[in-house]
Design an enzyme around this catalytic site. Structure first.
Site, PDB file in Angstrom:
ATOM      1  N   ASP A  12       0.882  -1.174   0.000  1.00 30.06           N
ATOM      2  CA  ASP A  12       0.000   0.000   0.000  1.00 30.06           C
ATOM      3  C   ASP A  12       0.912   1.215   0.000  1.00 30.06           C
ATOM      4  OD1 ASP A  12      -2.484   1.476   0.288  1.00 30.06           O
ATOM      5  OD2 ASP A  12      -1.913   1.850   2.368  1.00 30.06           O
ATOM      6  N   SER A  13       0.301   2.393  -0.134  1.00 27.80           N
ATOM      7  CA  SER A  13       1.092   3.615  -0.063  1.00 27.80           C
ATOM      8  C   SER A  13       1.569   3.898   1.360  1.00 27.80           C
ATOM      9  CB  SER A  13       0.242   4.793  -0.544  1.00 27.80           C
ATOM     10  OG  SER A  13      -0.926   4.863   0.254  1.00 27.80           O
ATOM     11  N   CYS A  75      -4.400  -1.938  -1.630  1.00 33.32           N
ATOM     12  CA  CYS A  75      -4.611  -0.524  -1.896  1.00 33.32           C
ATOM     13  C   CYS A  75      -5.623  -0.438  -3.042  1.00 33.32           C
ATOM     14  CB  CYS A  75      -3.280   0.092  -2.319  1.00 33.32           C
ATOM     15  SG  CYS A  75      -3.416   1.749  -2.997  1.00 33.32           S
ATOM     16  N   GLU A 154      -3.027   9.470   8.151  1.00 35.34           N
ATOM     17  CA  GLU A 154      -1.556   9.340   8.201  1.00 35.34           C
ATOM     18  C   GLU A 154      -0.939  10.390   9.119  1.00 35.34           C
ATOM     19  OE1 GLU A 154       0.724   7.197   6.625  1.00 35.34           O
ATOM     20  OE2 GLU A 154      -0.720   5.983   5.504  1.00 35.34           O
ATOM     21  N   CYS A 186     -11.100   2.563   0.238  1.00 31.44           N
ATOM     22  CA  CYS A 186      -9.681   2.875   0.392  1.00 31.44           C
ATOM     23  C   CYS A 186      -9.280   2.108   1.630  1.00 31.44           C
ATOM     24  CB  CYS A 186      -9.481   4.380   0.601  1.00 31.44           C
ATOM     25  SG  CYS A 186      -7.831   4.807   1.192  1.00 31.44           S
ATOM     26  N   HIS A 188      -7.289   2.643   3.901  1.00 26.24           N
ATOM     27  CA  HIS A 188      -7.132   3.438   5.120  1.00 26.24           C
ATOM     28  C   HIS A 188      -8.478   3.608   5.862  1.00 26.24           C
ATOM     29  CE1 HIS A 188      -3.336   4.739   3.296  1.00 26.24           C
ATOM     30  NE2 HIS A 188      -3.013   5.351   4.427  1.00 26.24           N
TER      31      HIS A 188
END
Ligand code: DGL
Length: 260
Positions: A12-13, A75, A154, A186, A188
Site C-alpha cells: 500500500d502507499s 490498496c 496518516e 480505500c 485506510h
C-alpha cells in the site's frame, strides 16, 4: 537450492494496507507475510495511473524477490490503476486485489443503492461501478472522492473529532442520499469505522478487509509458518508511532528504496 517458505506479499502507499494485514492475520494466522508501505510516494490517490503503475511494478518485483507467491494489492488506488498491468507483467504470481471480492459481496447483498468513499484515483477509474454493473446491474453504486481522509489518518488525526467533522462533511454529499450500505473504498478508511457508524443511520458499513482476507484464504493452501516482515520506502517517526499506536506493530520497519 533450498526453496524458502512461501509468503504472502502486501503493499500500500502507507498504513492503509495494514487493515488488510490485520484481517489476514485473523484468517491465516502464522502464515509469513511481507508488507511494503510506499510512504515515499504517499498518497497514491492523487497520482496518475502511469505513476501508480510504475511504483506498483517495482514493489511487486521486490515482493517476488522476497519469496512471495501471492500478492495482495492492499490498496484500492493501485488495484484500480495497476491491477491489470501487474497481472500481465507477472503471470507467475497470484494476485488478489481489494476491489473484486468486495464487488462480489455487493452483488449478493440485495441492496438497491450503495455508496463508496474512495481516493480520486479509485473514483476516476469507475472500477467498482463497472465491475458491479457486470455482476448485478440492479445495484446502483455512487462513488465519492474523499481525498482529505488519507492525510488525516496518516497525520494522526484519528479520534480527535476532526476526523468526524471531515467525514460528516463528506457523508452529507447529496450523491450519497438514500444509500443502504457504505463501502470504505480505500484501505485506510476501515480505521474510520467507529466514527462512520456513529454518523450513519441504518446504513450498513461493509467490512472490506475481512471480505478480502476471506478471498485470500481461498487461494492459499500452504500451512508453513513464519514471521512477518515490514518494509518502507521512507521511514518517518510519525509512521512508526502511528503503526505502533493503532496496529501494535513494533517490528523493525526496514528502509528499502526501490530504484526510480
Ligand atoms: N490506501 C490506499 C487506497 O486504498 C491509498 C491511499 C492513498 O495513498 O491515497 O486507495
Amino acid at each position: 537450492m533450498i526453496r524458502s517458505v512461501p509468503k504472502i506479499g502486501l503493499f500500500d502507499s502507507g498504513l492503509g494496507g495494514l487493515t488488510v494485514l490485520s484481517a489476514l492475520n485473523n484468517a491465516l494466522p502464522g502464515v509469513p507475510k511481507v508488507y511494503y508501505g510506499d510512504t515515499l510516494h504517499l498518497p497514491y490517490g492523487d497520482k496518475s495511473d502511469t505513476a501508480i503503475q510504475g511504483y506498483s511494478i517495482k514493489i511487486v518485483q521486490f515482493l517476488k524477490d522476497q519469496g512471495c507467491d501471492l500478492i495482495v494489492i492492499a490498496c484500492n488506488s493501485a488495484s484500480a490503476s495497476a491491477g491489470k498491468v501487474l497481472e500481465g507483467r507477472f503471470p507467475e504470481l497470484t494476485f488478489v486485489n481489494v476491489i473484486d471480492p468486495v464487488v462480489d459481496h455487493l452483488a449478493q447483498l440485495e441492496k438497491d443503492k450503495v455508496g463508496l468513499l474512495g481516493t480520486r484515483a479509485t473514483v476516476r477509474s469507475e472500477a467498482y461501478s463497472l465491475k458491479l454493473a457486470e455482476k448485478n446491474p440492479e445495484v446502483s453504486l455512487c462513488a465519492l472522492a474523499t481525498p482529505l481522509l488519507v492525510p488525516l489518518i496518516e497525520d494522526g488525526f484519528l479520534g480527535t473529532g476532526i476526523d468526524s467533522d471531515v467525514l460528516a462533511h463528506y457523508l452529507n454529499d447529496s450523491a450519497l442520499e438514500g444509500i443502504q450500505a457504505l463501502v470504505p473504498g480505500c484501505t485506510h478508511y476501515p480505521l474510520l469505522k467507529n466514527v462512520a457508524t456513529a454518523l450513519l443511520n441504518e446504513v450498513q458499513w461493509i467490512d472490506a478487509p475481512t471480505i478480502v482476507a476471506e478471498q485470500v484464504a481461498k487461494h492459499w493452501n500452504n500451512n508453513e509458518v513464519g514471521e512477518d516482515t515490514f518494509y518502507l520506502s521512507d521511514r518517518t517517526d510519525n509512521f512508526l508511532s502511528i503503526s505502533h499506536k493503532i496496529f501494535k506493530i513494533d517490528a523493525n520497519w526496514e528502509l528499502v528504496r526501490l530504484s526510480e
